[in-house]
Write a protein that holds these residues in place. Structure first.
Motif, short mmCIF file in Angstrom:
data_model
loop_
_atom_site.label_atom_id
_atom_site.label_comp_id
_atom_site.label_asym_id
_atom_site.label_seq_id
_atom_site.Cartn_x
_atom_site.Cartn_y
_atom_site.Cartn_z
N SER A 192 0.83 -1.20 0.00
CA SER A 192 0.00 0.00 0.00
C SER A 192 0.87 1.25 0.00
CB SER A 192 -0.96 0.00 1.18
OG SER A 192 -0.28 0.27 2.38
N SER A 193 1.99 1.23 0.73
CA SER A 193 2.81 2.44 0.74
C SER A 193 3.47 2.66 -0.62
CB SER A 193 3.88 2.37 1.84
OG SER A 193 4.81 1.35 1.57
N LEU A 194 3.81 1.56 -1.29
CA LEU A 194 4.37 1.70 -2.64
C LEU A 194 3.34 2.30 -3.59
CD1 LEU A 194 6.79 1.00 -4.52
CD2 LEU A 194 5.64 -1.15 -5.02
N LEU A 195 2.11 1.76 -3.54
CA LEU A 195 1.04 2.28 -4.40
C LEU A 195 0.72 3.72 -4.05
CD1 LEU A 195 -1.29 -0.86 -4.31
CD2 LEU A 195 -0.03 -0.01 -6.28
N VAL A 200 6.56 -7.47 -7.80
CA VAL A 200 6.74 -8.15 -6.52
C VAL A 200 5.56 -7.83 -5.61
CG1 VAL A 200 8.16 -8.23 -4.45
CG2 VAL A 200 9.23 -8.26 -6.69
N ALA A 201 5.15 -6.57 -5.62
CA ALA A 201 4.01 -6.17 -4.80
C ALA A 201 2.75 -6.87 -5.27
CB ALA A 201 3.84 -4.66 -4.84
N LEU A 202 2.65 -7.11 -6.57
CA LEU A 202 1.44 -7.76 -7.10
C LEU A 202 1.26 -9.18 -6.54
CD1 LEU A 202 1.18 -6.77 -10.86
CD2 LEU A 202 -0.17 -5.96 -8.94
N VAL A 203 2.36 -9.80 -6.14
CA VAL A 203 2.24 -11.16 -5.60
C VAL A 203 1.43 -11.16 -4.31
CG1 VAL A 203 3.52 -13.16 -4.78
CG2 VAL A 203 4.41 -11.81 -6.65
N ILE A 204 1.66 -10.14 -3.49
CA ILE A 204 0.87 -10.03 -2.26
C ILE A 204 -0.59 -9.81 -2.63
CG2 ILE A 204 0.62 -8.80 -0.09
CD1 ILE A 204 3.51 -7.80 -0.49
N PHE A 205 -0.78 -8.93 -3.64
CA PHE A 205 -2.11 -8.63 -4.15
C PHE A 205 -2.78 -9.91 -4.66
CE2 PHE A 205 -4.51 -7.13 -7.99
CZ PHE A 205 -5.54 -6.52 -7.31
N ALA A 206 -2.00 -10.75 -5.30
CA ALA A 206 -2.54 -11.98 -5.89
C ALA A 206 -2.62 -13.12 -4.89
CB ALA A 206 -1.69 -12.39 -7.09
N ARG A 207 -2.30 -12.83 -3.65
CA ARG A 207 -2.38 -13.84 -2.59
C ARG A 207 -1.63 -15.12 -2.92
NH1 ARG A 207 -7.45 -12.16 -0.29
NH2 ARG A 207 -7.04 -9.96 0.02
N TRP A 208 -0.49 -15.00 -3.49
CA TRP A 208 0.39 -16.15 -3.74
C TRP A 208 -0.27 -17.23 -4.59
CZ3 TRP A 208 -0.12 -13.37 0.69
CH2 TRP A 208 1.01 -12.63 1.08
N ASN A 209 -1.18 -16.80 -5.43
CA ASN A 209 -1.85 -17.75 -6.33
C ASN A 209 -1.41 -17.45 -7.76
OD1 ASN A 209 -3.67 -18.83 -8.21
ND2 ASN A 209 -5.32 -18.88 -6.69
N VAL A 254 -4.27 3.03 -8.47
CA VAL A 254 -5.52 3.28 -7.74
C VAL A 254 -6.39 2.03 -7.75
CG1 VAL A 254 -7.60 4.70 -7.68
CG2 VAL A 254 -5.41 5.73 -8.34
N VAL A 255 -6.48 1.39 -8.92
CA VAL A 255 -7.32 0.19 -9.02
C VAL A 255 -6.78 -0.90 -8.09
CG1 VAL A 255 -8.01 -1.67 -10.56
CG2 VAL A 255 -8.09 0.69 -11.35
N THR A 256 -5.46 -1.11 -8.11
CA THR A 256 -4.88 -2.15 -7.27
C THR A 256 -5.15 -1.87 -5.79
OG1 THR A 256 -3.12 -2.32 -8.90
CG2 THR A 256 -2.77 -3.46 -6.84
#
Lengths: 372, 353, 306
Positions: free
Chosen positions: B148-151, C231-240, C279-281
């Motif tokens: 979140s801080s990165l975004l 890398v941040a997207l992986v957290i967003f994607a819940r490791w799936n 913003v969407v993420t």
């Protein structure tokens, strides 16, 4: 472009990694011989960007061949205290007495501050609006009327386009950029007044992926000639070539990147202002504080025509260019309306290139689709 | 184990000797790389020394570069005490700078000292709010604060650019869109006798104060408990949410202050030059300093020194600008790897009775 | 070409998703494997840039872009193994080393990549999958690079493998509880090093997509943070792994909104449109997270979750 660093050499030697180099004579190379004029050139981006910085670096490379001149260069210097300290280092550590800080953002406050601190050093800035009485005499700004070449680009683009839609990818809506967009559009509309220019602003000077996306979006909208004002036109030129449309270059010659679609391009020729400043410094003459020039003065030049340029386009552009070379052609003249319908230059008024108002342009002319 | 004055001395000696040793090893590795490229390592070392530390000028060059990093590193190190990994300091910095520029312009005619204080407060507030937002999302919505801080950082930069080049743009700023200048009277000058701006002073004070806060106050103690084990802290009845947010507020304020300094001591207005990557460089500084507010200072000076010497290598040896990035990369990888040596070297181990 | 008008926007989003998502996909799949094993590698940005550089350089030197892709993967593998081995040392913090690696990889790529900024290397071919459509715009949007398809295949294979293969179970066990894995007799550090190496390989391949296909040349501003974001997207994607794919598509598509809107004449607020992916993420994360439970699917040994 030249390879000032011998970077290929760097790679070659990596292969035969040996500690032989350690045997090289100890001690730093003494700064520079005392009787030489030391010139410092500072770039905001990489010197080999096929664009803005490369155009400056080409001139710097030419200056190295002048007798009695030695050049020190530093690239990728941000417009922060970093550039102040870089100027200071060139003066204090290298003995530079003439500096070329080549990015617009170096001017105020960075260069002005250093000029005050080092009154004996000359600061020749690219693009700034040096004003008498406001800015110190040991500073100056040089710039080129590249809109002349953009106008020629527009003429060629106007003849080439079948869809009558041109695309322009710009970094930021600032006067220098707007003047180019407008000149390009005016050139094209001098061929056919139905032509429009679609504008995409990316928001920053070097965003390769965004520039590619912008180019693709414009092509999808039917644009068949593309040009740009970003620091490195490489991506735009290559994407246009890949999508099979024509493209006009900017800053430096990119014809090698688009052998099929490259029409012509607007190039800087910074050798001219660099030489004047260096000669004045060597002769001890006061520096020219406000230096401008176009095709006639040799500050800018047009790339050679590409294969796709039709005969009519070539003739038309050459005729206008001949007039520009005589200093007779006026690009911005009334009546001129902006794209909201407001008159920006009244009928009967003709702005010569030297007109300061042109350097404060804040509108898009009729025919440009977009808003600033 | 390590108790009593001699034990503490040994620990300090160890904490100093290990990273310095790693740095020395890094210099050797870098020298070998340079030798492989046919450059004399000794000449390279000499130039690095000349560029960064050899003269009053080069020291001031180094310290000027270190100044913003000290503050942005705190934006990582303080939330880290509470166990949060915040990497959005860049956003807090630019918003802090923007807030300071707006306040400085609005208060134009007021007494300069008041304007400067108001700008500092505005900058710190803006930064604090932005990082606290990441902390609150973590605490109350369970959103991972790293992402979140990165975004939020990217969003802050977009908002900043939009405002600076749109509604808040000074029409007189031609080719470099900027906010209206705050005026010479409101500018923060240089440290007495030095050509280094006040950002360095602010950074040193901020480090000292937060060090005392973290290590010697009840809040700091509670903060470290939360950082060690939030669940245990909650069981012990600590107000975990408030403690975490407090750390974020402090960290954000530091980055916001860095933005204010860029505006008030360097640029005179807010513009895209504020987005110089200081926030990201601060992350590295904080991790090398092992999140210790006091250790941040020497690490920032080291980073500043290496980048100051980069110019020298470019100009004298025609080496690419990325040469110093390679040196920094080698140095930091080795310093981080050297953590494993702690407690394993005999000379630093107290003799057992 | 026919007029598209507003239809250009969805087509650009589709095209953008296909064109821009691949590096995100590869990096996040690589990081997914690494994190599943209980380690985090924030340095994939550095590996991505290194991959972009070495891929381009090799393609230029050998004349074969696919050798470039392999070389990029190999460079990534080396850096990934470096991260893995350093982090095996006791007391060393993997997040910090990752940040160091980001700098090291980027610096090395810039340093070694200088001679390759100017030359033109052969780039990867595209597969025209839009032949069924008469619209040249749709055809262009569906020009797909084989790496994109490989990425999708990989995402499917990985999500199957994590659930159904012995190897997948071991990786997950190592990542969830090193004690349990050790009790079963598996060498935890070796497993993690291997996973970090594979993650590096994939990130390197992702980098080669940037320099060899889209935008398709090597320059220092090429990545500008895409690796960090992935890398941040992986957290967003819940490791799936499949979610990694959706996240990459979403991110690529959202990034195309800004330029597409401008090309149909909506030019104000472009900075804000350009921030759409972020913003969407963030919006989705806020909407789907809950303060009461830890992230589902999060490997228990991951240092950011403790």
């Amino acid at each position: 472009m030249s390879d000032p660093i011998g970077r290929r050499e760097v790679l070659k030697r990596l292969g035969v990694a040996g500690a032989l180099g350690a045997l090289a004579p100890y001690g730093p190379r003494s700064a520079q011989a005392a009787d030489k004029l030391v010139v410092g050139v500072i770039y905001v981006g990489p010197r080999d960007d096929y664009g803005y910085n490369q155009a400056q670096a080409q001139a710097a490379a030419a200056m190295k061949k002048l007798p009695g001149v030695s050049v020190v260069e530093q690239e990728k210097v941000p417009e922060t205290t970093d550039v102040q300290k870089t100027m200071g280092s060139m003066i204090e550590q290298d003995g530079a007495t003439l500096l070329f800080p080549t990015s617009y953002g170096y001017f105020d406050p960075h260069m002005l501050k250093m000029a005050e601190k080092y009154p004996k050093v000359r600061f020749a800035h690219c693009g700034g609006l040096w004003t008498d009485g406001k800015h110190p005499k040991n500073t100056g700004s040089y710039f080129g009327y590249i809109d002349e070449c953009q106008y020629l680009n527009g003429i060629v683009a106007g003849h080439t386009s079948k869809s009558k839609k041109l695309g322009f990818i710009a970094a930021k809506p600032i006067p220098q950029v707007l003047r180019n967009i407008n000149a390009f559009t005016l050139g094209a509309r001098s061929v056919d007044s139905k032509i429009t220019t679609l504008l995409v602003i990316t928001g920053d000077w070097a965003l390769p992926v965004k520039e590619a996306e912008a180019a693709n979006s414009l092509v999808d909208q039917g644009v068949d000639v593309l040009t740009c004002h970003v620091d490195s036109p490489k991506v735009v030129v290559e994407t246009a070539e890949r999508r099979g449309i024509s493209v006009c270059g900017y800053h430096a010659n990119q014809s090698a990147l688009a052998p099929k679609g490259y029409l012509t391009g607007a190039e800087w020729n910074w050798v001219t202002p660099y030489t004047i400043h260096i000669q004045d410094a060597i002769a001890g003459k006061p520096m020219v504080n406000f230096m401008r020039g176009g095709l006639k003065e040799g500050f800018v030049r047009a790339s050679g025509y590409g294969k796709a340029v039709v005969e009519g386009a070539r003739k038309n552009a050459d005729t206008v260019k001949a007039q520009m070379l005589k200093g007779e052609y006026v690009i911005f003249k009334g009546p001129l309306r902006d794209n909201t319908g407001k008159t920006v230059i009244a009928s009967g008024t003709a702005f010569k290139q030297t007109e300061p108002l042109l350097e404060q342009m804040n509108y898009l002319t009729e025919g440009v689709i977009g808003k600033v | 184990m390590a108790s009593g004055p001699s034990g503490r001395l040994r620990q300090s000696a160890e904490a100093l000797a290990i990273p310095v040793g790693a740095l020395g090893a890094a210099m050797v590795v870098f020298g070998l790389v340079m030798a492989a490229l046919g450059r004399s390592p000794l000449e390279v070392y000499e130039l690095i020394y000349q560029g960064a530390f050899a003269s009053a000028f080069s020291w001031q060059n180094t310290l000027t570069r270190a100044a913003p990093l000290i503050l942005t590193a705190l934006c990582v190190a303080l939330p880290a005490q509470a166990g949060l990994m915040v990497i959005g300091g860049e956003g807090a910095l630019v918003l802090g700078g923007l807030a300071a520029a707006v306040v400085g312009h609005l208060l134009g005619g007021a007494p300069p000292l008041g304007v400067k204080l108001a700008m500092a407060l505005a900058g710190m507030l803006a930064g604090a709010v932005w990082i606290a937002l990441a902390g609150a999302l973590r605490q109350y919505r369970g959103v991972n604060e790293t992402i979140s801080s990165l975004l939020l950082g990217y969003i802050a930069i977009a908002v900043f650019n939009h405002l600076v080049e749109g509604p808040l743009r000074d029409p007189a700023s031609l080719n470099k869109p900027s906010t209206t200048p705050i005026g010479d009277a409101s500018m923060v000058g240089t440290l007495p006798g030095l050509d280094v701006h006040w950002g360095l002073g602010f950074g040193l004070v901020f480090c000292l104060v937060t060090y005392v806060l973290v290590k010697h106050t009840t809040y700091g103690f509670a903060l470290r408990i939360v950082g060690g084990n939030a669940r245990a802290a909650r069981l012990a009845g600590l107000p975990v949410g408030a403690i975490v947010l407090g750390a974020c507020v402090l960290g954000g304020a530091a980055a916001g202050l860095a933005g204010m300094v860029e505006v008030a001591a360097v640029h005179g207005s807010a513009n895209a030059s504020l987005i110089a990557g200081y926030g990201y460089a601060g992350i590295l500084v904080a991790f090398i300093a092992r999140q210790n507010p006091l250790a941040i200072v020497p690490v920032a000076v080291l980073v500043g020194g290496i980048s100051a010497s980069g110019g020298m290598l470019q100009r004298r040896l025609d080496l690419p600008d990325a040469t110093v990035l390679v040196l920094q990369g080698i140095a930091f990888m080795l310093i981080l790897a050297s953590e494993t040596v702690y407690g394993r070297l005999k000379i630093f181990r107290p003799e057992r009775a | 070409m026919t007029e598209l008008g507003w239809w250009g926007v969805p087509i650009a989003v589709l095209g953008g998703a296909v064109r821009v998502s691949t590096p995100f996909l590869f990096v996040s799949l690589g990081e997914c494997i690494t994190e599943k094993s209980g380690r985090i590698n924030l340095g994939l940005e550095g590996i991505l840039v290194m991959g972009a550089m070495s891929g381009y350089a090799l393609s230029y030197l050998t004349g074969n872009p696919w050798l470039g892709v392999l070389g990029a993967g190999a460079a990534g593998l080396v850096l990934g193994l470096l991260h893995g081995l350093v982090c095996n040392l006791p007391r060393v913090n993997d997040i910090a080393v990752g940040i160091g690696l980001m700098l090291f990889g980027t610096g090395l790529a810039f340093f070694l990549g200088k001679p390759y900024v100017q030359p033109k290397a052969p780039t990867l071919p595209a597969m025209p999958l839009g032949g069924w459509s008469a619209s040249p715009q749709v055809q262009a949007a569906l020009e797909v690079n084989p790496l994109f398809l490989i990425g999708i295949g990989l995402a499917v294979a990985l999500s199957w493998a994590f659930r159904n293969t012995r190897w997948g179970l071991i990786v997950r066990m190592v990542g969830d509880s090193s004690d349990a894995a050790r009790a079963m007799g598996y060498a935890v550090p070796r497993m993690r090093t291997l996973c970090t190496g594979v993650g590096g390989f994939l990130a390197g391949v992702g980098g080669s997509f940037l320099s060899l296909y889209y935008p398709g040349s090597w320059s220092e501003g090429l990545s500008s943070g895409q690796g960090l974001m992935a890398v941040a997207l992986v957290i967003f994607a819940r490791w799936n792994p499949m979610h990694c794919f959706y996240a990459a598509l979403l991110f690529g598509g959202a990034g195309a909104v800004g330029p597409a809107l401008q090309s149909v004449g909506i030019t104000s607020g472009y900075y804000l449109f350009n921030a759409a992916p972020y913003v969407v993420t963030l919006g989705i994360m806020i909407a789907t997270c809950s303060p009461r439970r830890t992230l589902a699917g999060a490997p228990g040994e991951l240092s950011i979750n403790r």
